[in-house]
Design a protein around this motif. Sequence first.
Motif, mmCIF file in Angstrom:
data_model
loop_
_atom_site.group_PDB
_atom_site.id
_atom_site.type_symbol
_atom_site.label_atom_id
_atom_site.label_comp_id
_atom_site.label_asym_id
_atom_site.label_seq_id
_atom_site.Cartn_x
_atom_site.Cartn_y
_atom_site.Cartn_z
ATOM 1 N N GLU A 1 29.885 38.633 9.886
ATOM 2 C CA GLU A 1 30.207 37.747 11.024
ATOM 3 C C GLU A 1 28.970 37.050 11.562
ATOM 4 O O GLU A 1 27.879 37.239 11.068
ATOM 5 N N CYS A 2 29.165 36.260 12.642
ATOM 6 C CA CYS A 2 28.070 35.409 13.145
ATOM 7 C C CYS A 2 27.586 35.799 14.538
ATOM 8 O O CYS A 2 26.711 35.136 15.079
ATOM 9 N N THR A 3 28.171 36.836 15.147
ATOM 10 C CA THR A 3 27.844 37.310 16.494
ATOM 11 C C THR A 3 28.446 36.435 17.598
ATOM 12 O O THR A 3 28.276 36.715 18.775
ATOM 13 N N GLY A 4 29.171 35.394 17.220
ATOM 14 C CA GLY A 4 29.815 34.556 18.232
ATOM 15 C C GLY A 4 30.846 35.312 19.051
ATOM 16 O O GLY A 4 31.050 35.014 20.237
ATOM 17 N N CYS A 5 31.489 36.296 18.432
ATOM 18 C CA CYS A 5 32.486 37.063 19.179
ATOM 19 C C CYS A 5 31.837 37.963 20.229
ATOM 20 O O CYS A 5 32.425 38.227 21.277
ATOM 21 N N GLY B 1 38.539 38.445 16.677
ATOM 22 C CA GLY B 1 38.070 37.203 16.080
ATOM 23 C C GLY B 1 38.687 36.939 14.718
ATOM 24 O O GLY B 1 39.205 37.836 14.047
ATOM 25 N N ALA B 2 38.612 35.671 14.311
ATOM 26 C CA ALA B 2 39.246 35.246 13.058
ATOM 27 C C ALA B 2 38.677 35.968 11.844
ATOM 28 O O ALA B 2 39.391 36.215 10.876
ATOM 29 N N CYS B 3 37.384 36.330 11.876
ATOM 30 C CA CYS B 3 36.797 37.034 10.724
ATOM 31 C C CYS B 3 37.487 38.375 10.534
ATOM 32 O O CYS B 3 37.866 38.731 9.417
ATOM 33 N N ASN C 1 38.502 34.558 7.894
ATOM 34 C CA ASN C 1 37.892 33.340 8.438
ATOM 35 C C ASN C 1 37.182 32.502 7.381
ATOM 36 O O ASN C 1 37.605 32.486 6.228
ATOM 37 N N GLY D 1 41.206 33.893 16.883
ATOM 38 C CA GLY D 1 40.378 32.790 17.368
ATOM 39 C C GLY D 1 38.955 32.886 16.849
ATOM 40 O O GLY D 1 38.491 33.948 16.459
ATOM 41 N N CYS D 2 38.271 31.752 16.840
ATOM 42 C CA CYS D 2 36.893 31.709 16.333
ATOM 43 C C CYS D 2 36.003 30.982 17.324
ATOM 44 O O CYS D 2 35.757 29.798 17.177
ATOM 45 N N PRO D 3 35.507 31.701 18.352
ATOM 46 C CA PRO D 3 35.855 33.067 18.707
ATOM 47 C C PRO D 3 37.096 33.075 19.584
ATOM 48 O O PRO D 3 37.560 32.025 20.022
HETATM 49 FE FE1 SF4 Z 1 31.698 34.154 14.534
HETATM 50 FE FE2 SF4 Z 1 34.103 33.000 14.606
HETATM 51 FE FE3 SF4 Z 1 33.750 35.185 13.131
HETATM 52 FE FE4 SF4 Z 1 33.737 35.390 15.785
HETATM 53 S S1 SF4 Z 1 35.481 34.794 14.520
HETATM 54 S S2 SF4 Z 1 32.248 36.349 14.376
HETATM 55 S S3 SF4 Z 1 32.777 33.436 16.386
HETATM 56 S S4 SF4 Z 1 32.726 33.164 12.786
#
Ligand code: SF4
Length: 338
Positions: free
Chosen positions: A20-24, A117-119, A124, A152-154
């Motif tokens: 993941e990207c840490t956005g969540c 989150g979507a991931c 995702n 959701g993303c996020p």
């Molecule tokens: Fe990042 Fe979107 Fe995945 Fe959350 S759902 S970890 S915001 S890429």
Amino acid sequence: MAKALQTAKRPAVLWLQLQECTGCVETVIRTAEPTIGDLVLDVISLDYSHTLMAAAGSAAEAAFQKSMHDNAGKYVLIVTGSVPLKEDGIYLTVGGRTGRELLREAADGAAAVIALGACAHWGNVQAANPNPTGAVGVSEIVTNKPVVNIAGCPPIADVVTATIVHFLTFNALPEMDGDGRPLFAYGKRIHDQCPRRAHFDAGQYVEVFDDEAARKGWCLYKVGCKGPATYSPCPIIEWNTRTSWPIGAGHPCLGCTERGFWDTMTPFYGRLPADVVGLGVERYADTIGAALAAGAVAGVAAHAVATGVHQTRERRRLAVVEAQKDQQGGEGGSHGQD
Ligand code: SF4
Ligand code: SF4
Ligand code: F3S
């Protein structure tokens, strides 16, 4: 609810971050009701989170193991990120163990599993065609207990905290739709809650982003809005303590709460493809516009029929959920079927 929260022992929460990207994490620390401070200090005991905890390395992994042991069968597991399965999951390891291994171990002892989150929901962008790491969502791995998907993303932070608070209050996950999303948040389409909806109904569309219609706040359907095929509470709850949301800021909805949106909702700035699930006769803005040109009543009536059909379907779906609840004696926590 307040009394239940005050009297409840603070439950352990373990937060596993995978591909993941840490956005969540960023979204959750912007929660408003309760704030992240209230949540962590008064409501839960956050025993493990790579990003938020002070410990690192082996000390962090030891805290993870200790909390799982001490709170076996009682802790809440939050998961962000997808699980790579190709090449035996080598694309994601933590402390030398694959994401799949860690997830299975942590889920086995959890009272509830929240895929955030979507991931974590379905994989995702990592799972978009051609899915080079074989990324999947949590529910592909955790099959022995219900998984609630905060899509959701996020996702909106308040939906996350509301789901946690629901579990602490009722000792059950909230009612879900057929994709494991809580109905209290994902029960309605964006299109049916959108402040620009009157412009859609009137055939008033933004054609390009800097035109006069964009400045007037008209409907974004023709520049790619996926709100008619997307279930989310974004127009109601909004983001960052009700500061704004994508459509409010003049950008089309990308459909980020829907499974597979990188493949099914693209091109993001093109109109909805005809085969998107959930889209009925209202998919052709030109048709509605032409009908309005010929006679406004015909266009509005056509759309009213589409809306009526959707609302009838929605009422039926909620009625089925209510009936399932009654059958289960009012106990929540099951996966409903759309
Ligand atoms: Fe990042 Fe979107 Fe995945 Fe959350 S759902 S970890 S915001 S890429
Ligand atoms: Fe709102 Fe998008 Fe529907 Fe237009 S198409 S009313 S901008 S949700
Ligand atoms: Fe996502 Fe659309 Fe809301 S892109 S954030 S579901 S407005």
